[in-house]
Design a protein around this motif. Structure first.
Motif, PDB file in Angstrom:
ATOM      1  N   GLY A 111       0.823  -1.208   0.000  1.00 48.81           N
ATOM      2  CA  GLY A 111       0.000   0.000   0.000  1.00 48.81           C
ATOM      3  C   GLY A 111       0.852   1.250   0.000  1.00 48.81           C
ATOM      4  N   SER A 112       2.160   1.062   0.031  1.00 54.89           N
ATOM      5  CA  SER A 112       3.054   2.212  -0.009  1.00 54.89           C
ATOM      6  C   SER A 112       3.260   2.641  -1.453  1.00 54.89           C
ATOM      7  N   CYS A 113       3.312   3.945  -1.681  1.00 52.13           N
ATOM      8  CA  CYS A 113       3.557   4.454  -3.038  1.00 52.13           C
ATOM      9  C   CYS A 113       4.944   5.077  -3.124  1.00 52.13           C
ATOM     10  N   ALA A 144      -1.734  -1.997  -4.211  1.00 55.26           N
ATOM     11  CA  ALA A 144      -2.499  -0.793  -4.548  1.00 55.26           C
ATOM     12  C   ALA A 144      -1.532   0.307  -4.947  1.00 55.26           C
ATOM     13  N   ALA A 191       0.889   2.883  -6.420  1.00 58.71           N
ATOM     14  CA  ALA A 191       0.815   3.474  -7.754  1.00 58.71           C
ATOM     15  C   ALA A 191       1.726   4.686  -7.813  1.00 58.71           C
ATOM     16  N   LEU A 247      -6.750   9.477  -7.954  1.00 63.24           N
ATOM     17  CA  LEU A 247      -7.693   8.924  -6.971  1.00 63.24           C
ATOM     18  C   LEU A 247      -8.015   9.973  -5.904  1.00 63.24           C
ATOM     19  N   GLY A 276      -6.826   7.437   0.880  1.00 58.39           N
ATOM     20  CA  GLY A 276      -5.942   6.644   1.737  1.00 58.39           C
ATOM     21  C   GLY A 276      -6.718   5.618   2.548  1.00 58.39           C
ATOM     22  N   ILE A 322      -7.930   2.554   0.478  1.00 53.18           N
ATOM     23  CA  ILE A 322      -6.902   1.559   0.175  1.00 53.18           C
ATOM     24  C   ILE A 322      -6.496   0.801   1.439  1.00 53.18           C
ATOM     25  N   GLU A 323      -6.357   1.540   2.527  1.00 53.02           N
ATOM     26  CA  GLU A 323      -5.978   0.863   3.775  1.00 53.02           C
ATOM     27  C   GLU A 323      -7.036  -0.171   4.166  1.00 53.02           C
ATOM     28  N   GLY A 350       4.338  -0.432   3.682  1.00 56.35           N
ATOM     29  CA  GLY A 350       3.679   0.838   4.002  1.00 56.35           C
ATOM     30  C   GLY A 350       3.411   0.942   5.490  1.00 56.35           C
ATOM     31  N   GLY A 351       3.777   2.075   6.078  1.00 55.07           N
ATOM     32  CA  GLY A 351       3.600   2.273   7.527  1.00 55.07           C
ATOM     33  C   GLY A 351       2.132   2.311   7.919  1.00 55.07           C
ATOM     34  N   GLU A 352       1.367   3.204   7.285  1.00 56.66           N
ATOM     35  CA  GLU A 352      -0.065   3.306   7.599  1.00 56.66           C
ATOM     36  C   GLU A 352      -0.777   2.014   7.218  1.00 56.66           C
ATOM     37  N   THR A 353      -0.382   1.459   6.082  1.00 55.01           N
ATOM     38  CA  THR A 353      -0.975   0.209   5.615  1.00 55.01           C
ATOM     39  C   THR A 353      -0.747  -0.887   6.652  1.00 55.01           C
ATOM     40  N   GLY A 398       7.462   2.242   4.064  1.00 49.53           N
ATOM     41  CA  GLY A 398       7.516   2.323   2.601  1.00 49.53           C
ATOM     42  C   GLY A 398       8.902   2.396   1.996  1.00 49.53           C
TER      43      GLY A 398
HETATM   44  P1  ADP Z   1       4.629   4.712   3.422  1.00 49.63           P
HETATM   45  O1  ADP Z   1       5.254   3.902   4.515  1.00 49.63           O
HETATM   46  O2  ADP Z   1       5.345   4.617   2.112  1.00 49.63           O
HETATM   47  O3  ADP Z   1       4.354   6.152   3.835  1.00 49.63           O
HETATM   48  P2  ADP Z   1       1.868   4.213   3.942  1.00 49.63           P
HETATM   49  O4  ADP Z   1       1.139   2.918   3.910  1.00 49.63           O
HETATM   50  O5  ADP Z   1       2.164   4.804   5.290  1.00 49.63           O
HETATM   51  O6  ADP Z   1       3.210   4.037   3.120  1.00 49.63           O
HETATM   52  O7  ADP Z   1       1.093   5.336   3.146  1.00 49.63           O
HETATM   53  C1  ADP Z   1       0.676   5.151   1.827  1.00 49.63           C
HETATM   54  C2  ADP Z   1      -0.730   5.734   1.708  1.00 49.63           C
HETATM   55  O8  ADP Z   1      -1.060   5.774   0.322  1.00 49.63           O
HETATM   56  C3  ADP Z   1      -1.770   4.885   2.390  1.00 49.63           C
HETATM   57  O9  ADP Z   1      -2.699   5.697   3.056  1.00 49.63           O
HETATM   58  C4  ADP Z   1      -2.442   4.160   1.215  1.00 49.63           C
HETATM   59  O10 ADP Z   1      -3.758   3.824   1.500  1.00 49.63           O
HETATM   60  C5  ADP Z   1      -2.349   5.204   0.126  1.00 49.63           C
HETATM   61  N1  ADP Z   1      -2.425   4.628  -1.225  1.00 49.63           N
HETATM   62  C6  ADP Z   1      -1.955   3.430  -1.642  1.00 49.63           C
HETATM   63  N2  ADP Z   1      -2.211   3.226  -2.942  1.00 49.63           N
HETATM   64  C7  ADP Z   1      -2.843   4.324  -3.362  1.00 49.63           C
HETATM   65  C8  ADP Z   1      -3.393   4.708  -4.634  1.00 49.63           C
HETATM   66  N3  ADP Z   1      -3.300   3.904  -5.708  1.00 49.63           N
HETATM   67  N4  ADP Z   1      -4.008   5.917  -4.720  1.00 49.63           N
HETATM   68  C9  ADP Z   1      -4.091   6.718  -3.646  1.00 49.63           C
HETATM   69  N5  ADP Z   1      -3.614   6.416  -2.422  1.00 49.63           N
HETATM   70  C10 ADP Z   1      -3.003   5.230  -2.285  1.00 49.63           C
END
Ligand code: ADP
Length: 425
Positions: free
Chosen positions: A263-265, A316, A318, A326, A336, A339-340, A362-365, A407
């Motif tokens: 879930g990390s971008c 997810a 991207a 999105l 966010g 996706i989470e 991904g941290g939040e994920t 992430g």
């Molecule tokens: P990182 O550790 O890289 O910061 P996180 O999981 O903390 O990763 O944060 C990534 C955020 O991006 C999450 O809230 C996730 O839901 C959101 N995200 C993931 N894929 C997409 C997408 N395709 N479009 C929009 N937001 C997204």
């Protein structure tokens, strides 16, 4: 009985600290939020309670930290550690100063050191000034942080604005002379009525010496680097057996299907996904299906017949353009959250179908997945990449092996590395 009890102001920071203690040969568990009174941690040398208090309201952060402290004391810990970010993330209102004040008072102690330095991660403190690489904190990008903009690199001043106590400095010249000099300088500051000392450190040797000098402190505050010297104190006192790191990092074997949820971008995660060409993989398309339940169902239908020892990869993640699209459609927060929720639901459904080894990027994920799976504690194992260990997760569901990756962490081959390590272990 555990020796060291730590309170971390965020989830991945707690894992980072726990990994550091495991490297020092301490069997370490990370508890998620303040544990229930009946939770036992008698089999561990160190316990890290992870809170989400970094940017929470001050009163809530203090109350949660005090509740964690009370629990750690009841568990038998004899020394306490308040872990915050190595970039000293805070504002003039807190939460580092107020939480440290509250912990000191509850412990009946009058003095603590504060040292966020972590030279291995390019965080160093010199003459009380925090550097990120070669840049002062205030010119490192952290001055633009949306929640905790760090515009003053002088930690003596920064901390002084957050506490009613006085703040002094143990400068480089003293630190370079070693543990005895550092201890004497801290005693002098305490005798002069100061409540905190920012302690300079630009090398691991300094961190080890500071750790040694603080052997008798009730409370130590800092980043995970400063914890480096603590296991040896307990060993020197005959409280910690000379277990090797490998032994402290041993996790129970868990068999079951493997999966990766991303879930990390971040650029690192996008690179890791691109690299994993050999894996069966599904790219979620929330733009076409902006509905968590439907996305999760589609993912599970796709996964049918593919689950096994070779991990499936569901992402997810991207590039910026798609993320922006999105966000334009749903708003930043809803995007966010969608996706989470989707990835957390997929994790739950995969576990119900027998998945037991999961990597989450991904941290939040990771936070969302862990909450959905009802995980209450993580025993910290072997490191896959700096700051990312395998963990043994226990809670209301089946026992799992989880690797929760912030992430931007890990090499391009991280997903392969993670499962290769399990195969070896
Ligand atoms: P990182 O550790 O890289 O910061 P996180 O999981 O903390 O990763 O944060 C990534 C955020 O991006 C999450 O809230 C996730 O839901 C959101 N995200 C993931 N894929 C997409 C997408 N395709 N479009 C929009 N937001 C997204």
């Amino acid at each position: 009985m555990p020796l060291l009890g730590a309170i971390a102001d965020d989830f991945t920071g707690a894992t980072d600290l726990a990994g550091m203690l495991v490297k020092g040969g301490m069997r370490t568990v990370q508890m998620i939020d303040v544990p229930a009174p009946e939770e036992s941690v008698a089999d561990y040398d160190a316990v890290v309670v992870s809170l989400k208090s970094r940017t929470a309201p001050v009163a809530w952060a203090c109350a949660q930290s005090l509740a964690a402290l009370a629990w750690l004391r009841a568990a038998g810990c004899r020394q306490f550690f308040f872990k915050y970010c190595s970039t000293f993330d805070s504002t003039d209102q807190g939460n580092i100063g107020p939480v440290a004040d509250a912990l000191l008072e509850a412990l009946g102690a009058r003095f603590a050191l504060a040292c966020p330095a972590f030279p291995a991660n390019a965080r160093s403190v010199y003459q009380g000034h925090l550097f990120v690489g070669t840049a002062l904190l205030s010119e490192s990008g952290m001055e633009n942080h949306p929640l905790t903009p760090m515009r003053d690199p002088n930690l003596v001043r920064v901390l002084a604005r957050q506490t009613r106590g006085g703040v002094g400095l143990v400068p480089y010249a003293t630190v370079a002379k070693g543990a005895a000099s550092i201890a004497a300088a801290m005693e002098a500051l305490e005798a002069a009525g100061q409540r905190y000392a920012i302690v300079d450190a630009v090398s691991e040797q300094h961190l080890l010496a500071i750790g040694k000098a603080a052997a008798d402190h009730k409370l130590i505050t800092g980043g995970s680097g400063i914890a480096m010297g603590l296991p040896e104190n307990f060993r020197r006192a005959g409280l910690l057996p000379a277990v090797a790191e490998a032994e402290a990092a041993q996790l129970p074997a868990v068999t079951g299907h493997a999966a990766i949820l991303a879930g990390s971008c971040s650029p690192a995660t996008l690179g890791q996904i691109a690299e994993a060409t050999e894996l069966p993989r599904l790219q979620l398309d929330p733009l076409v299906t902006p509905d968590a339940e439907r996305l999760a169902e589609e993912a599970l239908a796709w996964a049918e017949g593919k689950l096994g020892a070779v991990p499936i990869l569901i992402a997810a993640s991207a590039p910026p353009g798609q993320v922006a699209a999105l966000q334009a459609q749903l708003g930043r927060e809803r995007a966010g959250a969608l996706i989470e929720a989707t990835l957390a639901m997929i994790a739950e459904k995969l576990v119900a179908r027998g998945a037991r080894r999961l990597v989450v990027a991904g941290g939040e994920t990771s936070g969302a997945v862990v909450a959905r799976l009802g995980v209450r504690r993580l025993t910290i194992g072997d490191e896959i990449a700096p700051g990312v260990p395998w963990t043994f997760a226990e809670g209301s569901g089946p026992k799992l092996l989880l690797a929760l990756k912030s992430g931007n962490f890990g090499a391009r081959t991280f997903f392969r590395d993670a499962f290769a390590r399990l195969a070896k272990g």
